[in-house]
Each structure stands twice: as C-alpha cells, then as structure tokens.
Design a protein around this motif. Structure first.
Motif: not given
Length: 139
Positions: A66-67, A70-71, A73, A100
């Motif tokens: 999940e982390q 977030k950072e 693609d 990202k």
C-alpha cells in the motif's frame, strides 16, 4: 483436472511464490495476503525506502504494497528466474516503476528469498540496489 485450478491451490513452494507475484502485479491484496502465513516475517532491505521487517499478512500489505502505490506509478516486480531448493525459493526479478514526485523511472534487478511452508510464505528477504531506487526518488 484443470491446470489453472491446480496452480490456484498448489502448495508447491514455487507456485505459492508465483501466486504472490501475480496478485501483487494485479493489485489484489486479498489474494496476496492468502499466500502469506499468519506469522510471516517480510524484510525489506536496509537502505530501501520501506526498510524493515513486517509481520502478519495485513502488516505486510499495509506497510509495503500500500505504501509503494502511494509513491510510485506502475510498481511491478517482474519475476523471471526461480531457483528452488525444498522450501527455499530464490527469485531473480526486476522492479519497474515511475516515481510520482520526480517522474523518474526505475528498472533495477532484485533477488528475493522466500521460505514456504505448508503452502504459505513464512519468510521473505529482499536484495536490491537501493541507491538506484533512492536516486529515482531524488529531485
């Protein structure tokens, strides 16, 4: 019997590990958690942005998968070579993604060591060139 059904339920260590990669690539965290033992120990290498050892299937997906989304693609671990010795599965792979924040891409070789018992991953250890990953995260 259907070969896909065999693969989906196989306790063979390489099959369990392959299901983990497929679930990760498809963003299917429920299927990924199903490959992990309740007492799994999942270690991301020192120097890697998510370095540390995580426990429990929920702990692994919350603190790693999940982390990453977030950072990055399109974070993908492309598994290509499996070396199996009993319950030990070493996978040579490649991470590809785009950060990202910076827009920089990575394409870095990795090695993953899994221990599979009773049809579940009980241990994982990552080996990667962390400098390449961190460079992609630096503006």
């Amino acid at each position: 019997m259907n070969a896909t059904a065999d693969f989906d339920t196989s306790a063979v260590p390489a099959d369990v590990v392959r299901r983990q990669y497929l679930a990760s690539a498809h963003g299917d965290l429920e299927a990924l958690r199903a490959t992990l033992a309740d007492d799994v120990e999942w270690t991301e290498m020192a120097g890697f942005p998510l370095a540390g050892t995580y426990r429990t299937p929920d702990g692994v997906t919350a603190n790693v998968m999940e982390q990453l989304v977030k950072e990055w693609d399109n974070w993908t671990a492309h598994d290509d070579t499996y070396v199996v010795d009993g319950e030990n599965v070493v996978v040579l792979a490649r991470y590809t993604a785009t950060n990202k924040a910076t827009g920089k891409n990575i394409n870095v070789r990795v090695a993953h060591h899994f221990i599979v018992r009773g049809g579940r991953i009980v241990r994982f250890e990552q080996f990667v060139d962390t400098a390449q990953v961190r460079e992609a995260m630096t503006v």
